[in-house]
Design an enzyme around this catalytic site. Structure first.
Site, mmCIF file in Angstrom:
data_model
loop_
_atom_site.group_PDB
_atom_site.id
_atom_site.type_symbol
_atom_site.label_atom_id
_atom_site.label_comp_id
_atom_site.label_asym_id
_atom_site.label_seq_id
_atom_site.Cartn_x
_atom_site.Cartn_y
_atom_site.Cartn_z
ATOM 1 N N CYS A 64 -56.790 52.580 3.041
ATOM 2 C CA CYS A 64 -55.642 52.674 3.955
ATOM 3 C C CYS A 64 -54.983 51.313 4.142
ATOM 4 O O CYS A 64 -55.549 50.427 4.789
ATOM 5 C CB CYS A 64 -56.102 53.250 5.295
ATOM 6 S SG CYS A 64 -54.857 53.181 6.599
ATOM 7 N N CYS A 67 -54.300 50.261 7.756
ATOM 8 C CA CYS A 67 -55.551 49.893 8.432
ATOM 9 C C CYS A 67 -55.859 48.418 8.220
ATOM 10 O O CYS A 67 -56.326 47.724 9.135
ATOM 11 C CB CYS A 67 -56.707 50.733 7.897
ATOM 12 S SG CYS A 67 -56.548 52.513 8.181
#
Length: 324
Positions: A64, A67
Protein backbone atom coordinates in the site's frame (compact mmCIF):
# COMPACT_ATOMS: atom_id res chain seq x y z
CA UNK A 1 -13.88 23.97 -9.75
CA UNK A 2 -14.68 27.67 -9.50
CA UNK A 3 -16.70 30.14 -11.51
CA UNK A 4 -20.39 30.79 -12.22
CA UNK A 5 -20.93 27.39 -13.84
CA UNK A 6 -19.50 25.45 -10.92
CA UNK A 7 -22.24 22.98 -9.87
CA UNK A 8 -21.17 23.48 -6.25
CA UNK A 9 -22.21 27.15 -6.33
CA UNK A 10 -25.48 26.02 -4.82
CA UNK A 11 -28.34 27.76 -3.08
CA UNK A 12 -30.94 25.73 -1.24
CA UNK A 13 -33.99 27.88 -0.72
CA UNK A 14 -32.04 30.99 0.17
CA UNK A 15 -29.12 33.22 -0.73
CA UNK A 16 -25.73 31.68 -0.08
CA UNK A 17 -22.78 33.96 0.54
CA UNK A 18 -19.46 32.44 1.53
CA UNK A 19 -18.12 34.77 4.20
CA UNK A 20 -15.65 32.69 6.19
CA UNK A 21 -12.00 33.72 6.13
CA UNK A 22 -8.95 31.69 6.98
CA UNK A 23 -6.10 33.23 8.22
CA UNK A 24 0.80 20.74 28.57
CA UNK A 25 1.35 17.08 27.76
CA UNK A 26 1.80 14.15 30.15
CA UNK A 27 5.34 12.99 30.68
CA UNK A 28 6.43 10.15 28.43
CA UNK A 29 7.08 6.76 29.96
CA UNK A 30 10.14 4.69 29.26
CA UNK A 31 8.25 2.25 27.05
CA UNK A 32 7.82 3.02 23.36
CA UNK A 33 4.34 4.28 22.44
CA UNK A 34 4.54 2.37 19.14
CA UNK A 35 4.34 -1.37 18.55
CA UNK A 36 3.15 -4.02 16.10
CA UNK A 37 0.31 -6.38 16.94
CA UNK A 38 -1.15 -9.66 15.72
CA UNK A 39 -4.55 -11.30 15.78
CA UNK A 40 -3.52 -13.19 18.90
CA UNK A 41 -2.28 -10.11 20.79
CA UNK A 42 -4.87 -7.61 19.56
CA UNK A 43 -7.07 -7.91 22.64
CA UNK A 44 -4.15 -7.20 25.00
CA UNK A 45 -2.39 -4.57 22.89
CA UNK A 46 -5.53 -2.65 21.93
CA UNK A 47 -8.67 -3.56 23.87
CA UNK A 48 -7.04 -3.79 27.29
CA UNK A 49 -4.50 -1.00 26.78
CA UNK A 50 -7.17 1.44 25.55
CA UNK A 51 -8.68 1.35 29.03
CA UNK A 52 -5.53 3.17 30.20
CA UNK A 53 -5.16 5.65 27.32
CA UNK A 54 -6.34 6.06 23.71
CA UNK A 55 -4.81 3.53 21.29
CA UNK A 56 -4.60 4.21 17.56
CA UNK A 57 -4.64 1.11 15.36
CA UNK A 58 -2.97 1.61 11.97
CA UNK A 59 -4.26 -1.00 9.50
CA UNK A 60 -1.70 -1.23 6.67
CA UNK A 61 -0.12 -3.58 4.13
CA UNK A 62 3.37 -3.68 2.54
CA UNK A 63 1.99 -3.11 -0.99
CA UNK A 64 0.00 0.00 0.00
CA UNK A 65 1.67 3.19 -1.24
CA UNK A 66 -0.43 5.63 0.86
CA UNK A 67 0.35 3.49 3.93
CA UNK A 68 4.05 4.18 3.40
CA UNK A 69 3.23 7.90 3.41
CA UNK A 70 0.98 7.82 6.48
CA UNK A 71 2.85 5.48 8.84
CA UNK A 72 5.96 7.68 9.29
CA UNK A 73 3.68 10.67 9.95
CA UNK A 74 1.73 8.69 12.54
CA UNK A 75 4.90 7.51 14.24
CA UNK A 76 6.32 11.04 14.35
CA UNK A 77 3.21 12.66 15.78
CA UNK A 78 2.54 9.87 18.28
CA UNK A 79 6.14 10.06 19.50
CA UNK A 80 5.88 13.83 19.87
CA UNK A 81 2.59 13.43 21.77
CA UNK A 82 4.69 12.27 24.74
CA UNK A 83 2.47 9.50 26.01
CA UNK A 84 -0.96 11.00 25.37
CA UNK A 85 -1.78 8.14 22.96
CA UNK A 86 -0.28 4.88 21.76
CA UNK A 87 0.06 3.55 18.22
CA UNK A 88 -0.44 -0.12 17.34
CA UNK A 89 0.25 -1.26 13.77
CA UNK A 90 -1.48 -4.26 12.18
CA UNK A 91 -0.38 -5.73 8.85
CA UNK A 92 -3.66 -6.87 7.28
CA UNK A 93 -1.88 -9.19 4.85
CA UNK A 94 -0.56 -11.25 7.78
CA UNK A 95 -3.56 -10.63 10.05
CA UNK A 96 -6.72 -9.92 8.00
CA UNK A 97 -9.45 -11.12 10.36
CA UNK A 98 -9.70 -8.17 12.77
CA UNK A 99 -9.74 -5.60 9.95
CA UNK A 100 -12.41 -7.60 8.12
CA UNK A 101 -14.59 -7.95 11.19
CA UNK A 102 -14.38 -4.23 11.92
CA UNK A 103 -15.30 -3.30 8.36
CA UNK A 104 -11.92 -2.00 7.20
CA UNK A 105 -12.28 -2.24 3.43
CA UNK A 106 -9.65 0.28 2.31
CA UNK A 107 -6.27 1.22 3.70
CA UNK A 108 -4.59 3.02 5.24
CA UNK A 109 -7.23 3.15 7.96
CA UNK A 110 -6.75 4.32 11.53
CA UNK A 111 -9.27 3.39 14.25
CA UNK A 112 -8.94 4.88 17.73
CA UNK A 113 -9.96 2.69 20.67
CA UNK A 114 -10.96 4.24 23.99
CA UNK A 115 -12.12 2.26 27.03
CA UNK A 116 -12.01 -0.97 25.06
CA UNK A 117 -14.19 0.22 22.16
CA UNK A 118 -13.79 1.93 18.78
CA UNK A 119 -14.28 5.67 19.33
CA UNK A 120 -13.08 7.52 16.23
CA UNK A 121 -11.13 7.03 13.03
CA UNK A 122 -10.07 8.18 9.59
CA UNK A 123 -9.02 6.72 6.25
CA UNK A 124 -6.35 7.72 3.78
CA UNK A 125 -2.93 9.35 3.95
CA UNK A 126 -4.07 12.57 5.62
CA UNK A 127 -1.68 15.50 6.20
CA UNK A 128 0.36 15.77 9.40
CA UNK A 129 -1.79 18.69 10.59
CA UNK A 130 -4.91 16.50 10.49
CA UNK A 131 -3.14 13.71 12.36
CA UNK A 132 -2.22 16.21 15.08
CA UNK A 133 -5.81 17.44 15.31
CA UNK A 134 -7.04 13.85 15.55
CA UNK A 135 -4.65 13.07 18.40
CA UNK A 136 -5.49 16.35 20.15
CA UNK A 137 -9.17 15.37 20.15
CA UNK A 138 -8.32 12.02 21.73
CA UNK A 139 -5.53 12.86 24.12
CA UNK A 140 -5.96 16.59 24.70
CA UNK A 141 -4.17 19.42 22.90
CA UNK A 142 -0.42 19.87 23.14
CA UNK A 143 -0.61 23.56 22.27
CA UNK A 144 0.65 25.50 19.26
CA UNK A 145 -0.65 28.11 16.81
CA UNK A 146 -3.35 27.34 14.29
CA UNK A 147 -2.49 27.41 10.61
CA UNK A 148 -4.72 27.67 7.57
CA UNK A 149 -5.20 23.90 7.39
CA UNK A 150 -6.42 23.87 10.99
CA UNK A 151 -8.80 26.77 10.30
CA UNK A 152 -10.23 25.03 7.26
CA UNK A 153 -10.64 21.83 9.26
CA UNK A 154 -12.54 23.78 11.93
CA UNK A 155 -14.85 25.34 9.33
CA UNK A 156 -15.49 21.93 7.77
CA UNK A 157 -16.33 20.51 11.18
CA UNK A 158 -18.76 23.37 11.82
CA UNK A 159 -20.33 22.87 8.39
CA UNK A 160 -20.79 19.19 9.10
CA UNK A 161 -22.51 20.03 12.38
CA UNK A 162 -24.88 22.44 10.65
CA UNK A 163 -25.74 19.85 8.02
CA UNK A 164 -26.38 17.22 10.70
CA UNK A 165 -28.70 19.72 12.43
CA UNK A 166 -30.66 20.27 9.22
CA UNK A 167 -29.30 23.74 8.40
CA UNK A 168 -28.61 23.06 4.71
CA UNK A 169 -28.09 26.71 3.78
CA UNK A 170 -25.70 27.35 6.66
CA UNK A 171 -23.69 24.23 5.85
CA UNK A 172 -23.57 25.06 2.13
CA UNK A 173 -22.37 28.56 2.93
CA UNK A 174 -19.41 27.24 4.92
CA UNK A 175 -18.58 24.50 2.43
CA UNK A 176 -18.65 27.19 -0.27
CA UNK A 177 -16.27 29.35 1.77
CA UNK A 178 -13.79 26.49 1.96
CA UNK A 179 -14.09 25.92 -1.78
CA UNK A 180 -13.23 29.58 -2.37
CA UNK A 181 -10.00 29.10 -0.41
CA UNK A 182 -9.32 25.56 -1.67
CA UNK A 183 -11.37 24.79 -4.82
CA UNK A 184 -10.44 21.09 -4.84
CA UNK A 185 -10.86 20.35 -1.15
CA UNK A 186 -12.45 16.87 -1.20
CA UNK A 187 -14.26 17.25 2.13
CA UNK A 188 -15.85 20.49 1.00
CA UNK A 189 -16.83 18.98 -2.36
CA UNK A 190 -18.36 15.97 -0.65
CA UNK A 191 -20.08 18.22 1.88
CA UNK A 192 -21.66 20.35 -0.83
CA UNK A 193 -22.91 17.19 -2.54
CA UNK A 194 -24.39 16.11 0.81
CA UNK A 195 -26.23 19.44 0.95
CA UNK A 196 -27.70 18.74 -2.48
CA UNK A 197 -28.84 15.29 -1.37
CA UNK A 198 -30.39 16.72 1.80
CA UNK A 199 -32.24 19.25 -0.35
CA UNK A 200 -33.72 16.44 -2.46
CA UNK A 201 -31.41 17.11 -5.40
CA UNK A 202 -29.79 13.69 -5.73
CA UNK A 203 -29.44 13.87 -9.50
CA UNK A 204 -27.74 17.25 -9.21
CA UNK A 205 -25.33 15.79 -6.65
CA UNK A 206 -24.51 12.89 -8.97
CA UNK A 207 -23.85 15.27 -11.86
CA UNK A 208 -21.61 17.38 -9.64
CA UNK A 209 -19.48 14.33 -8.81
CA UNK A 210 -19.16 13.23 -12.44
CA UNK A 211 -15.93 13.77 -14.38
CA UNK A 212 -13.87 14.83 -11.38
CA UNK A 213 -10.07 14.61 -11.60
CA UNK A 214 -8.85 11.15 -10.68
CA UNK A 215 -7.32 12.28 -7.39
CA UNK A 216 -10.69 13.68 -6.28
CA UNK A 217 -12.79 10.84 -7.71
CA UNK A 218 -10.71 8.35 -5.69
CA UNK A 219 -11.08 10.26 -2.42
CA UNK A 220 -12.75 8.06 0.20
CA UNK A 221 -15.25 10.76 1.19
CA UNK A 222 -16.38 11.42 -2.36
CA UNK A 223 -16.60 7.70 -3.09
CA UNK A 224 -18.81 7.40 0.00
CA UNK A 225 -21.20 10.01 -1.44
CA UNK A 226 -21.35 8.13 -4.75
CA UNK A 227 -22.18 4.94 -2.81
CA UNK A 228 -24.85 6.86 -0.91
CA UNK A 229 -26.41 7.97 -4.19
CA UNK A 230 -26.37 4.34 -5.38
CA UNK A 231 -28.11 3.29 -2.16
CA UNK A 232 -30.77 5.96 -2.67
CA UNK A 233 -31.42 4.71 -6.21
CA UNK A 234 -31.62 1.10 -4.99
CA UNK A 235 -33.97 1.89 -2.08
CA UNK A 236 -36.47 3.49 -4.44
CA UNK A 237 -36.95 0.08 -6.08
CA UNK A 238 -37.41 -2.01 -2.91
CA UNK A 239 -41.12 -1.48 -2.33
CA UNK A 240 -43.41 0.01 0.30
CA UNK A 241 -41.80 0.05 3.77
CA UNK A 242 -45.21 -0.16 5.44
CA UNK A 243 -45.96 -3.40 3.59
CA UNK A 244 -42.51 -4.74 4.51
CA UNK A 245 -43.09 -3.91 8.19
CA UNK A 246 -46.43 -5.73 8.08
CA UNK A 247 -44.73 -8.78 6.60
CA UNK A 248 -42.09 -8.71 9.35
CA UNK A 249 -44.78 -8.40 12.02
CA UNK A 250 -46.18 -11.76 10.93
CA UNK A 251 -42.86 -13.33 9.94
CA UNK A 252 -39.98 -11.70 11.87
CA UNK A 253 -37.48 -14.23 10.47
CA UNK A 254 -37.97 -13.08 6.88
CA UNK A 255 -34.40 -11.83 6.68
CA UNK A 256 -34.61 -10.86 3.02
CA UNK A 257 -37.42 -8.40 3.77
CA UNK A 258 -35.58 -7.14 6.85
CA UNK A 259 -32.52 -6.29 4.73
CA UNK A 260 -34.78 -4.37 2.35
CA UNK A 261 -36.26 -2.41 5.25
CA UNK A 262 -32.75 -1.67 6.56
CA UNK A 263 -31.77 -0.23 3.17
CA UNK A 264 -34.90 1.94 3.07
CA UNK A 265 -34.41 3.22 6.62
CA UNK A 266 -30.80 4.01 5.78
CA UNK A 267 -31.68 6.37 2.93
CA UNK A 268 -34.40 7.91 5.11
CA UNK A 269 -31.64 8.91 7.51
CA UNK A 270 -32.77 6.46 10.21
CA UNK A 271 -29.30 4.99 10.59
CA UNK A 272 -29.67 3.46 14.04
CA UNK A 273 -32.86 1.69 12.96
CA UNK A 274 -31.20 0.48 9.75
CA UNK A 275 -28.26 -0.92 11.71
CA UNK A 276 -30.56 -2.57 14.24
CA UNK A 277 -32.36 -4.57 11.53
CA UNK A 278 -29.04 -5.94 10.27
CA UNK A 279 -27.77 -6.68 13.76
CA UNK A 280 -30.98 -8.60 14.47
CA UNK A 281 -30.24 -10.82 11.47
CA UNK A 282 -26.65 -11.34 12.62
CA UNK A 283 -27.77 -12.39 16.08
CA UNK A 284 -30.27 -14.86 14.61
CA UNK A 285 -28.47 -16.30 11.60
CA UNK A 286 -24.92 -15.43 10.59
CA UNK A 287 -25.20 -17.85 7.67
CA UNK A 288 -27.99 -15.89 5.96
CA UNK A 289 -26.79 -14.80 2.51
CA UNK A 290 -23.25 -15.84 3.44
CA UNK A 291 -23.11 -13.34 6.33
CA UNK A 292 -24.83 -10.81 4.09
CA UNK A 293 -26.21 -8.72 6.97
CA UNK A 294 -22.69 -7.96 8.22
CA UNK A 295 -21.49 -7.15 4.71
CA UNK A 296 -24.42 -4.78 4.22
CA UNK A 297 -23.70 -3.09 7.55
CA UNK A 298 -20.09 -2.55 6.46
CA UNK A 299 -21.37 -0.87 3.30
CA UNK A 300 -23.40 1.47 5.50
CA UNK A 301 -20.25 2.24 7.52
CA UNK A 302 -18.45 3.19 4.30
CA UNK A 303 -21.11 5.81 3.57
CA UNK A 304 -21.70 7.03 7.13
CA UNK A 305 -17.99 7.43 7.84
CA UNK A 306 -15.99 6.26 10.86
CA UNK A 307 -16.86 9.31 13.00
CA UNK A 308 -20.63 9.17 12.57
CA UNK A 309 -22.37 8.37 15.89
CA UNK A 310 -24.39 5.66 14.15
CA UNK A 311 -21.19 4.02 12.88
CA UNK A 312 -19.55 4.17 16.30
CA UNK A 313 -22.63 2.76 18.06
CA UNK A 314 -23.23 0.01 15.51
CA UNK A 315 -19.55 -0.93 15.34
CA UNK A 316 -19.47 -1.37 19.11
CA UNK A 317 -22.50 -3.66 18.95
CA UNK A 318 -21.00 -5.48 15.98
CA UNK A 319 -17.80 -6.00 17.97
CA UNK A 320 -19.77 -7.46 20.87
CA UNK A 321 -21.37 -9.98 18.51
CA UNK A 322 -18.10 -10.86 16.76
CA UNK A 323 -15.89 -11.09 19.84
CA UNK A 324 -18.34 -12.44 22.41
Amino acid sequence: MSGPNNPYNASFGGQMSASASFGAAPAASGASPIKDTTTATFAKDVIEESRNQPVLVDFWAPWCGPCKQLTPVLEKVVTEAQGRVKLVKMNIDDHPSVAGQLGIQSIPAVIAFVDGRPADGFMGAVPESQVRQFIDRLGGPAGGADDQAAEIAAVLEEAGGLLAAGDINGAAELFGAVLQADPENPKALAGMAECMIAAGQSQRAREALTDLPETLANDAGIQAIVKKLDQIDEARKLGDPVAIEQELATNPDNHEQRVKLAKIRNVEGKRDEAAEHLLVIMRKDRTFDDDGARRQLLEFFDVWGPKDPATIAARRRLSSILFS
